[in-house]
Design a protein around this motif. Structure first.
Motif, PDB file in Angstrom:
ATOM      1  N   ASP A  54       0.848  -1.189   0.000  1.00 23.65           N
ATOM      2  CA  ASP A  54       0.000   0.000   0.000  1.00 23.65           C
ATOM      3  C   ASP A  54       0.885   1.240   0.000  1.00 23.65           C
ATOM      4  O   ASP A  54       1.943   1.262   0.650  1.00 23.65           O
ATOM      5  N   THR A  56       0.798   5.844  -1.022  1.00 24.35           N
ATOM      6  CA  THR A  56       0.073   7.023  -1.487  1.00 24.35           C
ATOM      7  C   THR A  56       1.031   7.898  -2.277  1.00 24.35           C
ATOM      8  O   THR A  56       2.124   8.226  -1.797  1.00 24.35           O
ATOM      9  N   TYR A  58       1.660  11.497  -4.014  1.00 25.58           N
ATOM     10  CA  TYR A  58       1.204  12.884  -3.943  1.00 25.58           C
ATOM     11  C   TYR A  58       1.699  13.638  -5.168  1.00 25.58           C
ATOM     12  O   TYR A  58       2.905  13.662  -5.447  1.00 25.58           O
ATOM     13  N   ASN A 103      -4.206   6.974  -3.639  1.00 26.16           N
ATOM     14  CA  ASN A 103      -3.896   5.759  -2.889  1.00 26.16           C
ATOM     15  C   ASN A 103      -3.676   4.578  -3.837  1.00 26.16           C
ATOM     16  O   ASN A 103      -4.431   4.388  -4.790  1.00 26.16           O
ATOM     17  N   LYS A 105      -3.175   0.433  -3.750  1.00 24.10           N
ATOM     18  CA  LYS A 105      -3.370  -0.736  -2.909  1.00 24.10           C
ATOM     19  C   LYS A 105      -2.420  -1.869  -3.303  1.00 24.10           C
ATOM     20  O   LYS A 105      -2.114  -2.050  -4.483  1.00 24.10           O
ATOM     21  N   ASP A 123      -7.818  10.906  -3.871  1.00 26.47           N
ATOM     22  CA  ASP A 123      -8.337  10.334  -2.633  1.00 26.47           C
ATOM     23  C   ASP A 123      -8.204  11.347  -1.493  1.00 26.47           C
ATOM     24  O   ASP A 123      -7.374  12.260  -1.541  1.00 26.47           O
ATOM     25  N   VAL A 125      -7.269  12.328   2.436  1.00 22.21           N
ATOM     26  CA  VAL A 125      -6.220  11.967   3.388  1.00 22.21           C
ATOM     27  C   VAL A 125      -6.839  11.865   4.777  1.00 22.21           C
ATOM     28  O   VAL A 125      -7.572  12.758   5.205  1.00 22.21           O
ATOM     29  N   GLN A 183     -11.219  13.258   7.323  1.00 23.44           N
ATOM     30  CA  GLN A 183     -10.714  13.091   5.961  1.00 23.44           C
ATOM     31  C   GLN A 183     -10.818  14.413   5.198  1.00 23.44           C
ATOM     32  O   GLN A 183     -11.853  15.072   5.238  1.00 23.44           O
ATOM     33  N   TRP A 186      -6.090  16.371  -0.074  1.00 21.02           N
ATOM     34  CA  TRP A 186      -4.716  16.746   0.260  1.00 21.02           C
ATOM     35  C   TRP A 186      -4.433  18.220  -0.016  1.00 21.02           C
ATOM     36  O   TRP A 186      -3.680  18.860   0.710  1.00 21.02           O
TER      37      TRP A 186
END
Length: 358
Positions: A54, A56, A58, A103, A105, A123, A125, A183, A186
């Motif tokens: 996993d 993320t 940016y 994100n 996976k 997504d 954050v 949440q 970003w």
């Protein structure tokens, strides 16, 4: 002509009437089969390449495909990053206009990630807020987790006009927050983040909670300020309501709260284990030894359970409390000052025995 000859003639004629497929159709079909086979061979590495964990990614506007490849290599693996960016390059994709957190996976294919980076929605954050005492700490957390600069977040928290639009002031604006996980996108702007927290706060303050606050003679902001003091006094969930009622009793009797956590907040020193008389005399609106009533805002961002402990505080007559001399984290409660003095003396002796001076 005999019957047998007639049958043969009919069969010959039947075979002769079958039309053959045009050559171009046959050639086209063969070419398509070959192309599909070649495409399958080419696509196979991208379909079989999967993320090993996993992660993320940016992206800021202006990020080149090559820069994105470096970032993806760092957070997943160079091999996976190469497959993803190759796919984006082959399809003419340009990531320079993309911004947000994406994100990835474990087990997700390179094709899926490439599609997401090219045109998928960013997504949100997740940010967990706990053990936050000051606006600076809150701003630093947001600056660490989000694209915003911590100084811009602090500026928003100190913006009087913005706070008024949120029905707060610069002292109690942190009351929009309660310890929890939230949440955000970003790249959310500080003002937008505070607007989002206003919605969370409005949802938390149900008509039932507002009614309970009103019965205590407190506003929601005052309840949060008191909950923060309660949380500063005790970490014991089964004691929070008792502590809350003690301070409610003092408020109703117009007795200074004299809450030690407010002194530590006023001094900006949260590591103090033993306060001196001079500490309690610091001239600050946050020091409840110095001012009457509650401080102008919360001295920390409390948990929801602490707020509810205030709202559901059980009835009693205590107006004094002192930490237990066994350092269990619990307190001795008293109605009379003489009883409180005896409790305080035992605690002071325990501090002396352990050589705890500050």
């Amino acid at each position: 002509m005999t019957k047998s000859n007639n049958k043969k003639t009919a069969l010959v004629r039947g075979r002769a009437t079958k039309k053959k497929l045009p050559r171009w159709v046959v050639v086209t079909a063969v070419v398509l089969v070959v192309l599909v086979a070649i495409g399958a061979v080419i696509a196979s590495p991208f379909l079989t390449a999967t993320a090993s964990k996993d992660a993320t990614l940016y992206l800021r506007r202006g990020t080149t495909n090559a820069q994105a490849a470096d970032s993806l290599a760092a957070c997943v693996s160079p091999e996976f990053a190469a497959k993803v960016i190759d796919l984006i390059d082959m399809t003419g994709g340009d990531l320079s206009s993309r911004q947000g957190a994406f994100n990835i996976k474990e087990g997700e294919s390179a094709l899926s990630v490439a599609t997401k980076l090219r045109r998928g929605a960013p997504d949100e954050v997740k940010i967990t807020i706990n053990n936050i005492r000051t606006k600076r700490q809150l701003a630093a957390l947001m600056g660490k987790k989000l694209m915003m600069n911590k100084d811009d977040m602090l500026k928003a928290l100190n913006d009087a006009e913005l706070c008024r639009s949120l029905e707060k002031d610069t002292n109690n604006v942190t009351g929009l927050f309660l310890a929890d996980t939230y949440q955000f996108l970003w790249d959310v702007e500080p003002a937008k983040l505070l607007e989002t927290m206003k919605k969370h706060s409005d949802n938390f303050w149900t008509s039932e909670r507002k009614e309970k606050a009103q019965k205590l003679g407190l506003t929601p902001d005052e309840v949060i300020a008191l909950a923060a003091i309660v949380e500063g006094e005790t970490a014991k969930a089964d004691e929070k309501g008792k502590v809350a009622r003690l301070y409610i009793n003092r408020l109703k009797q117009h007795i200074k709260l004299q809450a030690d956590p407010t002194v530590k907040f006023a001094l900006g020193n949260f590591a103090l284990r033993r306060l001196r008389l001079a500490d309690t005399r610091v001239e600050s609106p946050w020091n409840t030894y110095y001012v009457d009533g509650l401080p102008p805002g919360p001295i920390c961002i409390p948990e929801k359970s602490s707020v509810d402990a205030v709202l559901d505080a059980p009835e009693h007559n205590y107006i004094y409390m002192c930490a237990k001399e066994d350092f269990s984290g619990y307190h001795n409660f008293a109605v009379s000052y003489s009883e409180h003095e005896a409790n305080a003396k035992r605690y002071q002796n325990a501090l002396n025995e352990r050589n705890i001076m500050r």
